[in-house]
Design an enzyme around this catalytic site. Structure first.
Site, PDB file in Angstrom:
ATOM      1  N   HIS A 220      83.485 -24.017  38.499  1.00 43.74           N
ATOM      2  CA  HIS A 220      84.124 -22.745  38.843  1.00 43.74           C
ATOM      3  C   HIS A 220      83.772 -22.240  40.235  1.00 43.74           C
ATOM      4  CE1 HIS A 220      84.586 -21.850  34.234  1.00 43.74           C
ATOM      5  NE2 HIS A 220      85.462 -22.723  34.688  1.00 43.74           N
TER       6      HIS A 220
ATOM      7  N   ARG B 139      76.721  -9.586  42.551  1.00 41.96           N
ATOM      8  CA  ARG B 139      76.441 -10.872  41.892  1.00 41.96           C
ATOM      9  C   ARG B 139      75.646 -11.807  42.810  1.00 41.96           C
ATOM     10  NH1 ARG B 139      80.564 -12.925  38.852  1.00 41.96           N
ATOM     11  NH2 ARG B 139      79.128 -14.642  38.578  1.00 41.96           N
TER      12      ARG B 139
HETATM   13  C1  BJW Z   1      72.115 -18.109  25.616  1.00 45.93           C
HETATM   14  C2  BJW Z   1      71.067 -17.389  26.155  1.00 45.93           C
HETATM   15  C3  BJW Z   1      69.840 -18.055  26.201  1.00 45.93           C
HETATM   16  C4  BJW Z   1      72.754 -16.106  26.225  1.00 45.93           C
HETATM   17  N1  BJW Z   1      69.746 -19.307  25.753  1.00 45.93           N
HETATM   18  N2  BJW Z   1      71.995 -19.338  25.169  1.00 45.93           N
HETATM   19  C5  BJW Z   1      94.205 -23.396  27.231  1.00 45.93           C
HETATM   20  C6  BJW Z   1      94.286 -22.526  26.167  1.00 45.93           C
HETATM   21  C7  BJW Z   1      94.182 -21.156  26.347  1.00 45.93           C
HETATM   22  C8  BJW Z   1      93.976 -20.616  27.611  1.00 45.93           C
HETATM   23  C9  BJW Z   1      93.890 -21.472  28.685  1.00 45.93           C
HETATM   24  C10 BJW Z   1      94.005 -22.841  28.492  1.00 45.93           C
HETATM   25  N3  BJW Z   1      93.862 -23.440  29.702  1.00 45.93           N
HETATM   26  C11 BJW Z   1      93.658 -22.484  30.634  1.00 45.93           C
HETATM   27  C12 BJW Z   1      93.677 -21.279  30.037  1.00 45.93           C
HETATM   28  C13 BJW Z   1      93.484 -19.961  30.715  1.00 45.93           C
HETATM   29  C14 BJW Z   1      92.066 -19.671  31.063  1.00 45.93           C
HETATM   30  C15 BJW Z   1      91.223 -19.593  29.778  1.00 45.93           C
HETATM   31  O1  BJW Z   1      90.485 -20.484  29.426  1.00 45.93           O
HETATM   32  N4  BJW Z   1      91.317 -18.499  29.075  1.00 45.93           N
HETATM   33  C16 BJW Z   1      90.548 -18.338  27.847  1.00 45.93           C
HETATM   34  C17 BJW Z   1      89.641 -17.120  27.970  1.00 45.93           C
HETATM   35  C18 BJW Z   1      91.480 -18.293  26.682  1.00 45.93           C
HETATM   36  N5  BJW Z   1      91.495 -20.671  31.966  1.00 45.93           N
HETATM   37  C19 BJW Z   1      91.738 -20.630  33.254  1.00 45.93           C
HETATM   38  O2  BJW Z   1      92.442 -19.791  33.736  1.00 45.93           O
HETATM   39  C20 BJW Z   1      91.105 -21.716  34.111  1.00 45.93           C
HETATM   40  N6  BJW Z   1      92.125 -22.307  34.890  1.00 45.93           N
HETATM   41  C21 BJW Z   1      92.892 -23.295  34.421  1.00 45.93           C
HETATM   42  O3  BJW Z   1      92.695 -23.866  33.376  1.00 45.93           O
HETATM   43  O4  BJW Z   1      93.970 -23.599  35.239  1.00 45.93           O
HETATM   44  C22 BJW Z   1      95.100 -24.222  34.653  1.00 45.93           C
HETATM   45  C23 BJW Z   1      95.824 -23.221  33.744  1.00 45.93           C
HETATM   46  C24 BJW Z   1      95.918 -21.893  34.092  1.00 45.93           C
HETATM   47  C25 BJW Z   1      96.567 -20.969  33.247  1.00 45.93           C
HETATM   48  C26 BJW Z   1      97.118 -21.409  32.038  1.00 45.93           C
HETATM   49  C27 BJW Z   1      97.017 -22.761  31.698  1.00 45.93           C
HETATM   50  C28 BJW Z   1      96.369 -23.674  32.556  1.00 45.93           C
HETATM   51  C29 BJW Z   1      90.123 -21.103  35.082  1.00 45.93           C
HETATM   52  C30 BJW Z   1      88.927 -20.535  34.415  1.00 45.93           C
HETATM   53  C31 BJW Z   1      88.025 -19.828  35.410  1.00 45.93           C
HETATM   54  C32 BJW Z   1      86.897 -19.086  34.742  1.00 45.93           C
HETATM   55  N7  BJW Z   1      86.312 -18.219  35.664  1.00 45.93           N
HETATM   56  C33 BJW Z   1      85.172 -17.412  35.245  1.00 45.93           C
HETATM   57  C34 BJW Z   1      84.891 -16.308  36.310  1.00 45.93           C
HETATM   58  C35 BJW Z   1      84.472 -16.781  37.592  1.00 45.93           C
HETATM   59  C36 BJW Z   1      83.041 -16.883  37.740  1.00 45.93           C
HETATM   60  C37 BJW Z   1      82.330 -15.767  38.423  1.00 45.93           C
HETATM   61  O5  BJW Z   1      82.831 -14.838  39.003  1.00 45.93           O
HETATM   62  O6  BJW Z   1      81.139 -15.899  38.334  1.00 45.93           O
HETATM   63  O7  BJW Z   1      84.019 -18.210  35.004  1.00 45.93           O
HETATM   64  S1  BJW Z   1      85.417 -16.571  33.708  1.00 45.93           S
HETATM   65  C38 BJW Z   1      83.775 -16.666  33.168  1.00 45.93           C
HETATM   66  O8  BJW Z   1      83.771 -17.418  31.925  1.00 45.93           O
HETATM   67  C39 BJW Z   1      83.034 -17.525  34.207  1.00 45.93           C
HETATM   68  C40 BJW Z   1      82.281 -18.471  33.339  1.00 45.93           C
HETATM   69  O9  BJW Z   1      81.977 -19.640  34.066  1.00 45.93           O
HETATM   70  C41 BJW Z   1      83.203 -18.704  32.174  1.00 45.93           C
HETATM   71  C42 BJW Z   1      82.532 -19.192  30.930  1.00 45.93           C
HETATM   72  O10 BJW Z   1      81.626 -18.254  30.425  1.00 45.93           O
HETATM   73  P1  BJW Z   1      80.241 -18.745  29.814  1.00 45.93           P
HETATM   74  O11 BJW Z   1      79.470 -19.447  30.836  1.00 45.93           O
HETATM   75  O12 BJW Z   1      80.500 -19.448  28.561  1.00 45.93           O
HETATM   76  O13 BJW Z   1      79.500 -17.349  29.590  1.00 45.93           O
HETATM   77  P2  BJW Z   1      79.599 -16.337  28.356  1.00 45.93           P
HETATM   78  O14 BJW Z   1      79.060 -15.039  28.794  1.00 45.93           O
HETATM   79  O15 BJW Z   1      80.949 -16.320  27.775  1.00 45.93           O
HETATM   80  O16 BJW Z   1      78.642 -16.965  27.258  1.00 45.93           O
HETATM   81  C43 BJW Z   1      77.246 -17.023  27.429  1.00 45.93           C
HETATM   82  C44 BJW Z   1      76.665 -17.788  26.242  1.00 45.93           C
HETATM   83  O17 BJW Z   1      75.278 -17.957  26.453  1.00 45.93           O
HETATM   84  C45 BJW Z   1      76.833 -17.068  24.902  1.00 45.93           C
HETATM   85  O18 BJW Z   1      77.285 -18.016  23.931  1.00 45.93           O
HETATM   86  C46 BJW Z   1      75.417 -16.606  24.554  1.00 45.93           C
HETATM   87  O19 BJW Z   1      75.173 -16.597  23.147  1.00 45.93           O
HETATM   88  C47 BJW Z   1      74.591 -17.660  25.243  1.00 45.93           C
HETATM   89  N8  BJW Z   1      73.250 -17.241  25.654  1.00 45.93           N
HETATM   90  N9  BJW Z   1      71.547 -16.119  26.503  1.00 45.93           N
HETATM   91  C48 BJW Z   1      70.875 -19.906  25.219  1.00 45.93           C
HETATM   92  N10 BJW Z   1      68.751 -17.417  26.700  1.00 45.93           N
END
Ligand code: BJW
Ligand code: ZN
Length: 291
Positions: A145, A92
């Site tokens: 993040h 990455r």
């Molecule tokens: C285009 C395009 C183009 C393509 N033009 N568009 C409440 C409810 C339910 C669950 C939880 C909650 N609160 C917390 C949670 C748990 C969890 C969570 O959210 N889980 C869900 C999946 C349900 N969250 C956490 O654990 C967070 N911590 C937290 O809240 O602590 C307190 C807590 C913990 C546990 C329980 C409760 C509270 C931490 C989240 C950390 C996320 N980390 C990651 C990985 C690390 C990064 C790395 O290694 O690089 O971050 S996960 C991954 O997803 C990454 C991203 O930043 C993140 C978001 O993804 P993103 O950016 O949206 O990417 P994609 O691939 O999903 O989407 C791409 C989009 O682009 C698509 O829509 C395409 O259509 C579009 N696209 N090309 C325009 N050219």
């Protein structure tokens, strides 16, 4: 072509264009509101960097070997197999460090500059860890993040900037995304990157699933969300919390939210504007910047 055939063709063409633009908002109406806003937030996700060649997380691009990227981005995966997770992050880092910002990053940076000149606030809250907003010239960026340019010691918790590539000799030429040996890494733990203060194993400075975000960072982001009078959502699937609640919170206060994504439909019915298409094209047009 006779008149009847031409008529049928035109009718079909109109139907197709209408379908394509079912969720396409009017650029001029958006610009009018944007240019009056005083506190703007741009919330960005992996899609903003997709046109720079950085893989997104969900869907076909979200795999590394036979692992989902989101499954390697966990503290459990690192505990179980730190060498494998470091190989993934070496891959990455290598992509991110060799990528360049695209027109979507530059458009946001230029619009921030314009806001500054006009005494308006413009902040980016990004879920991305690739640093491309900074490299495009954006100044007001919150990296929710973490960052691929930093590491954190597993023992003394020291956070260090590290842009060495490879980050250690043992990771040189590792991290091949389609390697046959998929579940194991042959790298011994004592050859993985080490803390510059205490010599213990370091990990990427990234917020993994189930981990808390840095309290100061989330506080800053939340206070921007509370005062925003306009929100732009770019290239995120809007499924990961807490970032996923930012735009809906702003929309709930009756403030306009504009989404830019390649998906057919907006993430929420409460968003006022939706621009369907690659953000490297739609965003510069919507922000009215000259690249
Ligand atoms: C285009 C395009 C183009 C393509 N033009 N568009 C409440 C409810 C339910 C669950 C939880 C909650 N609160 C917390 C949670 C748990 C969890 C969570 O959210 N889980 C869900 C999946 C349900 N969250 C956490 O654990 C967070 N911590 C937290 O809240 O602590 C307190 C807590 C913990 C546990 C329980 C409760 C509270 C931490 C989240 C950390 C996320 N980390 C990651 C990985 C690390 C990064 C790395 O290694 O690089 O971050 S996960 C991954 O997803 C990454 C991203 O930043 C993140 C978001 O993804 P993103 O950016 O949206 O990417 P994609 O691939 O999903 O989407 C791409 C989009 O682009 C698509 O829509 C395409 O259509 C579009 N696209 N090309 C325009 N050219
Ligand atoms: Zn240490």
């Amino acid at each position: 072509m006779n008149r009847l055939t031409r008529g049928i063709l035109l009718k079909n063409l109109r139907a197709i264009t209408q379908e394509m633009s079912r969720f396409q908002s009017d650029y001029a109406s958006f610009k009018k509101i944007l240019d009056k806003a005083q506190n703007i937030i741009a919330l960005t996700g992996a899609g903003v960097s997709a046109e720079s060649g950085i893989p997104v997380f969900r869907g076909a691009g979200g795999w590394w070997r036979n692992h989902r990227a989101t499954e390697l981005a966990t503290p459990e995966a690192f505990q179980r197999n730190p060498a494998l997770v470091w190989e993934f992050y070496h891959y990455r880092r290598n992509i991110a460090f060799n990528s360049i910002p695209n027109n979507a990053h530059y458009a946001l940076a230029l619009y921030e500059e314009r806001c500054k000149q006009e005494g308006r606030q413009f902040h980016i809250i990004t879920q991305n860890v690739d640093g491309l907003h900074f490299r495009a010239g954006s100044k007001e960026v919150i990296e929710l993040h973490g960052s691929l340019t930093k590491v954190k010691c597993t023992k003394c918790k020291f956070i260090d900037v590290n842009i060495d590539n490879p980050i250690c000799e043992a990771l040189k030429d590792k991290g091949d995304p389609i390697a046959k040996d998929t579940n194991e890494s042959q790298i011994p733990i004592d050859e993985l990157p080490k803390c510059s203060k205490c010599g213990s194993l370091v990990r990427p400075y990234i917020v993994w699933f189930g981990e808390m975000l840095d309290p100061e960072t989330i506080e800053k982001a939340m206070s921007l969300v509370e005062t925003a009078d306009m929100c732009i959502v770019v290239g995120t699937s809007s499924v990961v919390y807490p970032a996923a609640m930012f735009a809906p919170t702003i929309a709930e206060r009756g403030k306009p939210v504009a989404e830019f994504n390649i998906n057919e439909e907006p993430a929420s019915d409460d968003f006022k504007f939706y621009f369907n298409g690659k953000c490297g094209i739609t965003l510069p047009k919507a922000l009215g910047v000259n690249l």
